[in-house]
Write an enzyme that holds these catalytic residues in place. Structure first.
Site, PDB file in Angstrom:
ATOM      1  N   GLU A 270     -12.604  97.220 136.978  1.00 33.61           N
ATOM      2  CA  GLU A 270     -13.257  96.286 136.066  1.00 33.61           C
ATOM      3  C   GLU A 270     -12.295  95.611 135.083  1.00 33.61           C
ATOM      4  O   GLU A 270     -12.626  95.413 133.913  1.00 33.61           O
ATOM      5  CB  GLU A 270     -14.358  97.018 135.297  1.00 33.61           C
ATOM      6  CG  GLU A 270     -13.873  98.140 134.379  1.00 33.61           C
ATOM      7  CD  GLU A 270     -13.746  99.513 135.016  1.00 33.61           C
ATOM      8  OE1 GLU A 270     -13.646 100.495 134.273  1.00 33.61           O
ATOM      9  OE2 GLU A 270     -13.734  99.603 136.259  1.00 33.61           O
ATOM     10  N   HIS A 294     -21.967  96.443 139.480  1.00 34.57           N
ATOM     11  CA  HIS A 294     -21.376  97.587 138.784  1.00 34.57           C
ATOM     12  C   HIS A 294     -20.172  97.138 137.944  1.00 34.57           C
ATOM     13  O   HIS A 294     -20.078  97.444 136.750  1.00 34.57           O
ATOM     14  CB  HIS A 294     -20.954  98.649 139.807  1.00 34.57           C
ATOM     15  CG  HIS A 294     -20.366  99.881 139.185  1.00 34.57           C
ATOM     16  ND1 HIS A 294     -21.137 100.971 138.827  1.00 34.57           N
ATOM     17  CD2 HIS A 294     -19.097 100.207 138.831  1.00 34.57           C
ATOM     18  CE1 HIS A 294     -20.363 101.901 138.285  1.00 34.57           C
ATOM     19  NE2 HIS A 294     -19.115 101.454 138.284  1.00 34.57           N
ATOM     20  N   GLU A 295     -19.256  96.399 138.571  1.00 36.68           N
ATOM     21  CA  GLU A 295     -18.047  95.975 137.846  1.00 36.68           C
ATOM     22  C   GLU A 295     -18.390  94.997 136.729  1.00 36.68           C
ATOM     23  O   GLU A 295     -17.785  95.021 135.659  1.00 36.68           O
ATOM     24  CB  GLU A 295     -17.020  95.361 138.809  1.00 36.68           C
ATOM     25  CG  GLU A 295     -16.597  96.258 139.968  1.00 36.68           C
ATOM     26  CD  GLU A 295     -16.170  97.672 139.558  1.00 36.68           C
ATOM     27  OE1 GLU A 295     -15.683  97.861 138.431  1.00 36.68           O
ATOM     28  OE2 GLU A 295     -16.332  98.598 140.368  1.00 36.68           O
ATOM     29  N   HIS A 298     -19.599  96.785 133.689  1.00 39.75           N
ATOM     30  CA  HIS A 298     -18.485  97.341 132.902  1.00 39.75           C
ATOM     31  C   HIS A 298     -18.030  96.407 131.778  1.00 39.75           C
ATOM     32  O   HIS A 298     -17.386  96.853 130.828  1.00 39.75           O
ATOM     33  CB  HIS A 298     -17.290  97.637 133.809  1.00 39.75           C
ATOM     34  CG  HIS A 298     -17.250  99.040 134.322  1.00 39.75           C
ATOM     35  ND1 HIS A 298     -17.273 100.140 133.495  1.00 39.75           N
ATOM     36  CD2 HIS A 298     -17.144  99.522 135.586  1.00 39.75           C
ATOM     37  CE1 HIS A 298     -17.196 101.240 134.240  1.00 39.75           C
ATOM     38  NE2 HIS A 298     -17.131 100.899 135.504  1.00 39.75           N
ATOM     39  N   GLU A 317     -18.994 105.330 132.824  1.00 40.77           N
ATOM     40  CA  GLU A 317     -19.573 105.202 134.158  1.00 40.77           C
ATOM     41  C   GLU A 317     -21.083 105.457 134.226  1.00 40.77           C
ATOM     42  O   GLU A 317     -21.786 104.822 135.007  1.00 40.77           O
ATOM     43  CB  GLU A 317     -18.839 106.110 135.151  1.00 40.77           C
ATOM     44  CG  GLU A 317     -17.380 105.708 135.370  1.00 40.77           C
ATOM     45  CD  GLU A 317     -17.203 104.296 135.942  1.00 40.77           C
ATOM     46  OE1 GLU A 317     -18.188 103.677 136.370  1.00 40.77           O
ATOM     47  OE2 GLU A 317     -16.055 103.818 135.960  1.00 40.77           O
ATOM     48  N   ASP A 374      -7.749 111.941 136.634  1.00 39.60           N
ATOM     49  CA  ASP A 374      -8.379 111.498 137.883  1.00 39.60           C
ATOM     50  C   ASP A 374      -9.360 112.531 138.414  1.00 39.60           C
ATOM     51  O   ASP A 374     -10.295 112.198 139.136  1.00 39.60           O
ATOM     52  CB  ASP A 374      -7.305 111.232 138.949  1.00 39.60           C
ATOM     53  CG  ASP A 374      -7.015 109.734 139.063  1.00 39.60           C
ATOM     54  OD1 ASP A 374      -7.482 108.987 138.192  1.00 39.60           O
ATOM     55  OD2 ASP A 374      -6.337 109.326 140.017  1.00 39.60           O
ATOM     56  N   TYR A 382     -20.739 109.322 136.975  1.00 40.35           N
ATOM     57  CA  TYR A 382     -21.498 108.152 137.418  1.00 40.35           C
ATOM     58  C   TYR A 382     -22.996 108.435 137.527  1.00 40.35           C
ATOM     59  O   TYR A 382     -23.817 107.797 136.866  1.00 40.35           O
ATOM     60  CB  TYR A 382     -21.000 107.693 138.802  1.00 40.35           C
ATOM     61  CG  TYR A 382     -19.604 107.108 138.828  1.00 40.35           C
ATOM     62  CD1 TYR A 382     -19.418 105.740 138.981  1.00 40.35           C
ATOM     63  CD2 TYR A 382     -18.482 107.926 138.733  1.00 40.35           C
ATOM     64  CE1 TYR A 382     -18.138 105.191 139.038  1.00 40.35           C
ATOM     65  CE2 TYR A 382     -17.196 107.395 138.783  1.00 40.35           C
ATOM     66  CZ  TYR A 382     -17.030 106.028 138.941  1.00 40.35           C
ATOM     67  OH  TYR A 382     -15.764 105.495 138.986  1.00 40.35           O
TER      68      TYR A 382
END
Length: 600
Positions: A270, A294-295, A298, A317, A374, A382
């Site tokens: 994003e 979704h992006e 953001h 998220e 990560d 999410y």
């Protein structure tokens, strides 16, 4: 203490950054770099306007694998001393620069290493056009420090300007105000007026064309891909209108997409003003464009209001998945959004099984100290985050919840916040001492407890009920070719494949494949799900398509489950290693870190 100051105090506790923003913090970056494709390095200067809050004699930046040549202070470029601290796994080395109490500007002369984890250098053969090389960055979560010396914490925001020199036949674009065509010099300038966190620093260089979609929207892609991308993303403007209707004005002026080569490790990233997106969503039927919703979402949750640390990743998220589903509902109706919710729940169940339903890593508020952030980028943030917000909406009603979320976005706009701050805001602005409501919302059960809270009702979908009926008919002996699958979306096909038995005969696999052509599907989601069955049931007719997919697609979401399925048997592991040896050069470091560990 202002909201911004208190946010900054908390980011001193960011366990993934060496920076001490409460003492001295960067406020603006002027970046001036050359892109060298032959040596695969970036070199130049990162010049910061800083605020020395405590009169300290040092400012600390994050670096990893960077060669720091010199550091200067002020406009007069007076050379100063600096020190690179000890290397820490995945964190890199702190760059401590000697400053004076009145220092306002620090300029760092540096060069990246050829194996910088954020940078993916592609040779012409790895691109769609096959003529020119390509470069893209991926800074999230803590990889910005591998291409810029920077205070690499999501709790620290900067504005920036940049000048980037590239080969004349290529175009450079960034997470900023962008050019729409190549120039004769190969030198491009950029401006990002709104303050952003370091993980949203982004650069891409390639043989790119631009196509306008609407007054505020457009697409960058290789010339060979631009037509397909323009068709696929024709509804971007509609999405932007739908998003603004729900949560107010889009605050970044333009919303453009850059379609990257297939090695990009994520569905999308994003980066403000310019979302980077995988070509795996080019399904030719606009069926996978919820990723764009979704992006786009953001732009509010994540870019406008940002998680202060990676332990608070769900704030980015969870809100974004919730908002994405609202955008899709606004455009395509509730039944469509319900399908996305069910698929999301299935992904969440799978993640809970993998991690273990009692693991602390299934809390929304994470503890990632000593680990690569990560590891927190899972469906917990999410989907569990989304279902928590849906639970609040259910408790107070949509109108009241939308009012609260609008208030949240406006209150914390262009700031970073954390879980405690959000929950305090939730208590003061929405719960307001109502004990029955607090019990219904159940903060403790959702945020600080493992798995899903007791009493959680799994989402359902009327459209999927028909899919389940068709699947059951097939299991009862009806031929696949006679099933009523007319007008199914890719979501219905995905649900159908997920409903199939784990163990099937070669005859059953062949029958399904003949009826629905799964092995040759142009839809990456459908294909990836089908390959899991093909691997489990040793359906060798899919082997060639499987190898082609794995050597061409770098999206981690697909790679991990497929390689995992292959490694379940000695024969499969052998096949996986042979394919990986060929495919690995096409993958980004974000994917290879995970896969190297899995495949040893």
């Amino acid at each position: 203490m202002t909201t911004e100051q208190s946010a900054m105090e908390r980011t001193s506790n960011d366990v993934h950054s060496f920076a001490k923003p409460a003492e001295a913090v960067a406020k603006h970056l002027d970046l001036n770099i050359d892109v060298n494709f032959d040596q695969k390095v970036l070199s130049g200067t990162a010049s910061y306007l800083i605020e020395n809050k405590t009169g300290t004699d040092q400012i600390i930046f994050d670096t990893r694998g960077l060669q720091i040549e010199k550091v200067f202070l002020g406009d007069s470029n007076e050379e100063t001393t600096f020190e690179l601290g000890d290397e820490k796994e995945f964190l890199g080395r702190p760059l401590t620069v000697k400053i004076k109490p009145d220092t306002k500007k620090v300029t760092i002369l540096y060069q990246t290493s050829a194996d910088a984890a954020a940078l993916q250098w592609l040779n012409p053969q790895q691109t769609a056009g096959k003529k020119h090389p390509f470069l893209f960055t991926q800074s999230q979560a803590i990889l910005a420090r591998t291409w810029i010396p920077i205070q690499d914490s999501p709790g620290i925001r900067i504005t920036y300007n940049a000048q980037v020199k590239v080969p004349k036949e290529l175009l450079a674009v960034m997470s900023a105000e962008n050019p729409v065509e190549k120039n004769a010099t190969g030198v491009y300038t950029f401006e990002m007026k709104q303050p952003i966190p370091s993980y949203l620093m982004a650069l891409s260089v390639g043989d790119l064309a631009f196509r306008e979609i609407g007054p505020q929207t457009g697409i960058y892609a290789e010339p060979a891909t631009i037509e397909a991308a323009a068709y696929e993303f024709a509804e971007m403007d509609k999405m932007l209108v739908a998003a603004e209707k729900i949560y107010g004005k889009y605050r970044w002026e333009r919303y453009d997409l850059l379609v990257l080569p297939p090695s990009f490790p994520f569905g999308g990233m994003e980066n403000p003003r310019l979302t980077f997106v995988t070509p795996t969503v080019l399904a030719k039927d606009r069926s996978l464009t919820s990723l764009i919703a979704h992006e786009l979402a953001h732009s509010w949750s994540g870019n406008l209001v940002t998680n202060a640390t990676w332990n608070d990743f769900w704030l980015n998220e969870g809100f974004t998945v919730y908002f994405e589903r609202r955008i899709m509902e606004e455009i395509y109706g509730k039944e469509y959004a319900d399908m996305l919710n069910v698929l999301g729940y299935q992904d969440l169940e799978s993640t809970l099984n993998d991690i273990g339903a009692e693991s602390k890593d299934t809390h929304l508020k994470l503890d990632l100290e000593g680990r690569d952030p990560d590891e927190g980028l899972t469906d917990i943030a999410y989907e569990k985050g989304n279902f928590f917000l849906q639970n609040i909406e259910k408790a107070v009603g949509r109108e009241r919840f939308d009012e609260f979320v609008n208030n949240y976005f406006n209150t914390f706009a262009f700031q970073s916040t954390d879980t405690d701050k959000f929950l305090n805001f939730l208590r003061s602005e929405l719960i307001k001492g109502d004990e029955a409501l607090a019990e219904q919302i159940n903060i403790e059960g959702w945020v600080y407890s493992p798995g899903l809270p007791e009493g959680f009702e799994a989402p359902t979908s009327t459209r999927f009920a028909n899919v389940e009926e068709a699947c059951q008919s097939w299991k009862n002996g009806e031929p696949a070719a006679k099933l009523n699958t007319k007008d199914w979306s890719s979501h219905e096909w995905l649900h159908f494949i997920r409903m199939l038995p784990e163990n099937m005969t070669q005859q059953q696999m062949a029958e399904l494949d003949k009826a629905f052509n799964f092995t040759n599907s142009g839809n990456s989601e459908v294909l990836a799900a089908w390959f899991i069955h093909a691997i489990r049931n040793n359906y060798t007719r899919a082997d060639k398509a499987l190898e082609t997919f794995l050597t061409n697609v770098g999206r981690r979401k697909f790679l991990v489950p497929i390689y995992k399925a292959l490694t379940a048997t000695p024969e499969g592991k052998k096949k996986a290693l042979a394919i990986y040896a060929k495919a690995r050069p096409n993958y980004h470091a974000v994917s290879t870190v995970t896969l190297d560990e899995m495949l040893k």
